[in-house]
Scaffold this motif. Structure first.
Motif, mmCIF file in Angstrom:
data_model
loop_
_atom_site.group_PDB
_atom_site.id
_atom_site.type_symbol
_atom_site.label_atom_id
_atom_site.label_comp_id
_atom_site.label_asym_id
_atom_site.label_seq_id
_atom_site.Cartn_x
_atom_site.Cartn_y
_atom_site.Cartn_z
ATOM 1 N N GLU A 195 40.114 44.349 45.716
ATOM 2 C CA GLU A 195 39.159 44.347 44.599
ATOM 3 C C GLU A 195 38.893 42.925 44.113
ATOM 4 O OE1 GLU A 195 38.783 47.326 41.464
ATOM 5 O OE2 GLU A 195 40.662 48.171 42.206
ATOM 6 N N LEU A 199 35.294 41.145 43.784
ATOM 7 C CA LEU A 199 34.808 40.594 42.524
ATOM 8 C C LEU A 199 34.525 39.096 42.641
ATOM 9 C CD1 LEU A 199 37.118 42.522 40.033
ATOM 10 C CD2 LEU A 199 34.625 42.699 40.195
ATOM 11 N N ARG A 200 35.323 38.394 43.431
ATOM 12 C CA ARG A 200 35.031 36.971 43.620
ATOM 13 C C ARG A 200 33.695 36.785 44.347
ATOM 14 N NH1 ARG A 200 40.809 36.712 44.860
ATOM 15 N NH2 ARG A 200 41.904 35.738 43.109
ATOM 16 N N ALA A 237 31.065 40.285 35.563
ATOM 17 C CA ALA A 237 31.822 40.161 36.810
ATOM 18 C C ALA A 237 33.067 39.297 36.612
ATOM 19 C CB ALA A 237 30.939 39.576 37.906
ATOM 20 N N GLU A 238 32.941 38.234 35.834
ATOM 21 C CA GLU A 238 34.101 37.380 35.580
ATOM 22 C C GLU A 238 35.143 38.106 34.740
ATOM 23 O OE1 GLU A 238 35.111 32.844 33.980
ATOM 24 O OE2 GLU A 238 33.056 33.616 33.924
ATOM 25 N N ASP A 240 35.634 41.380 34.656
ATOM 26 C CA ASP A 240 36.290 42.346 35.551
ATOM 27 C C ASP A 240 37.312 41.655 36.442
ATOM 28 O OD1 ASP A 240 34.776 44.367 34.478
ATOM 29 O OD2 ASP A 240 33.277 44.368 36.080
ATOM 30 N N LEU A 241 37.012 40.436 36.865
ATOM 31 C CA LEU A 241 37.938 39.687 37.704
ATOM 32 C C LEU A 241 39.243 39.418 36.966
ATOM 33 C CD1 LEU A 241 38.316 38.164 40.421
ATOM 34 C CD2 LEU A 241 37.407 36.139 39.258
ATOM 35 N N LEU A 446 28.236 46.851 43.349
ATOM 36 C CA LEU A 446 29.593 46.446 43.005
ATOM 37 C C LEU A 446 30.484 47.657 42.765
ATOM 38 C CD1 LEU A 446 31.639 44.250 42.361
ATOM 39 C CD2 LEU A 446 30.761 44.203 40.002
ATOM 40 N N ARG A 450 33.826 48.565 44.972
ATOM 41 C CA ARG A 450 35.137 48.714 44.344
ATOM 42 C C ARG A 450 35.681 50.128 44.536
ATOM 43 N NH1 ARG A 450 35.414 46.432 38.350
ATOM 44 N NH2 ARG A 450 37.618 46.884 38.781
#
Length: 484
Positions: A195, A199-200, A237-238, A240-241, A446, A450
């Motif tokens: 994951e 995400l990256r 997104a960041e 979630d990372l 995304l 995931r």
């Protein structure tokens, strides 16, 4: 002089010969296996399903060298395994104590004393007002033995032996539980790594998209709303990372504890971005009849049931007479030089004592009722564990079946979402649609990626659950030599 003790010796020999002719209590009969011919959710394993076995090191079916190393570390360094091994040693020592009751007890003693009797006692006055004084030296051996005529001691040894087997099965259960937890934690960790890689990539794509939209806005080809949407997607997104990284840290800490390492030091580096989760292995499945012999918790339950049955015999033995034989032989002398002479020899054989309980205010009857109630409780507890074990197997097999189907459908969703994103980006670049379509497509792609990674992780976890529910490879083998 020996002739005087001959009747007692003959009586003792006769009683010893009669020992073993009767045993109190009923002999143990193991509970039957489940009547179901096969697991409901098991795939067809062929005609030899009942003989299917996982290797002792069952985790090796995944073919992952890192997992193998972690499992070995856990078996060697986990404090819980060490504690279970010590409990097994305690039970084996207790068995030795019980077995000692089947053999005679022999002791050797020596003594030195100086005595003087009173001249004023009746004995002293009978001797003319004299006292007797002097040294006494003695050396000898004594023997005591309970003749197990009714098998009470044998039942006690049987109970202790069953307790030792239960302790061994409990040790194996700890090993099985630990190896399952290590494997589950490891695949959770690798799933989170997958994951993180997704995400990256998504964050990099979102950053590129944000730069593109901002450039178009500066050129007057876009509006501020599109810029805000691009920034929102990048920030999400960041975020979630960071959340997935937090989850990974927790799993890594738990895994370090399982293998007996400090969670303060990094345990495993993140997997390479190109690494993919493997396909779950095919775990062989046996019939429900083999479940009783495979799972250590069920084997321990049967051993506890056997111990409870033997304790009923011990309680019944309290109603019967107990017979014991004692004897001693040695030398005693006033002078140390004469201690080994024939005249200093002394010995006795007997008595051959019999003790029969006549009145105990109902104590023995209450103890027998207590032992029988404990046996019935153990039987009911075993049935509960057996049903729970069958449920765990069915749950795990159902997860394997449904996760596989879910993964097949999710792959279709993943392909469709990737295609939709390409179309949305192309339409936006040509000015046919707004950036809202792109952001919706990005979210869908995304989420699909995931979800696919999570399903692959769940399939691996389901395989671990099947191995654990079936008893895995808990049988003693080379892989478990470190905990012996």
């Amino acid at each position: 002089m020996i002739k005087r003790f001959l009747p007692s010796l003959l009586a003792g020999a006769l009683a010893a010969a009669l020992a073993g002719c009767a045993t109190v209590g009923a002999d143990f009969q193991a509970p039957g296996a489940p009547s179901a011919p096969a697991f409901r959710h098991a795939a067809d394993a062929g005609a030899n399903a009942d003989g299917a076995r996982l290797p002792a090191a069952w985790w090796t079916v995944f073919g992952d060298a890192t997992l193998d190393s972690l499992e070995q570390r856990a078996l060697h360094d986990n404090p819980g395994v060490k504690a279970a091994a010590q409990r097994l040693l305690q039970a084996q020592a207790q068995l030795g104590v019980a077995r000692a009751g089947q053999l005679p007890a022999v002791s050797v003693s020596t003594g030195v004393s100086n005595t003087r009797t009173s001249a004023e006692t009746a004995q002293g006055r009978a001797l003319g007002g004299r006292s007797i004084e002097g040294d006494n030296f003695s050396v000898g051996a004594s023997l005591s033995y309970e003749l197990d005529l009714w098998g009470r001691v044998r039942r006690a040894v049987e109970a202790a032996d069953a307790q030792a087997l239960a302790a061994q099965d409990d040790r194996d259960g700890v090993i099985l539980l630990l190896s399952g937890q290590v494997a589950s934690s490891y695949w959770q960790l690798r799933g989170l790594d997958a994951e993180l890689a997704i995400l990256r990539d998504a964050l990099g794509t979102r950053q590129e998209a944000q730069d593109l939209v901002e450039a178009r806005f500066k050129a007057g080809l876009s509006n501020e709303l599109d810029v805000s949407r691009a920034r929102i997607e990048r920030a999400n997104a960041e975020a979630d990372l960071h959340e997935v990284q937090r989850q990974r840290n927790l799993v890594e800490h738990a895994l370090a504890t399982l293998v007996g390492a400090s969670p303060s030091a990094p345990l495993l580096p993140a997997a390479a971005p190109a690494a993919r989760l493997p396909q779950p292995p095919m775990v062989p499945v046996g019939l429900p009849a083999s479940l009783v012999g495979r799972r250590p918790d069920l084997a321990a339950s049967v051993a506890q049931l056997r111990a409870a049955n033997a304790q009923v015999g011990v309680a019944e033995g309290a109603f019967y007479p107990s017979v014991s034989l004692t004897g001693n032989f040695g030398f005693a002398s006033e002078d140390l030089r004469d201690l080994a002479s024939g005249g200093a020899r002394q010995f006795s054989a007997g008595p051959l004592a019999l003790s029969l309980p006549l009145f105990d205010a109902g104590r023995n009857r209450a103890n027998l009722a207590l032992a029988r109630a404990r046996y019935e409780e153990a039987r009911a507890s075993h049935e509960t564990r057996l049903l729970g074990a069958l449920r765990e197997v069915e749950d795990a097999l159902s997860d394997v079946e449904q996760r596989q189907k879910q993964g097949e459908v999710q792959a279709q969703s993943q392909q469709a979402a990737a295609r939709a994103l390409l179309v949305a980006q192309a339409r936006y670049e040509r000015g046919v649609s707004t950036y809202l379509d792109v952001t919706d497509a990005q979210r869908s792609a995304l989420a699909a990626d995931r979800a696919a990674a999570q399903i692959r992780t769940q399939r691996l976890l389901a395989s671990v659950a099947v191995a654990r529910a079936l008893g895995g490879g808990w049988e003693q083998g080379p892989a478990l030599a470190a905990v012996r």
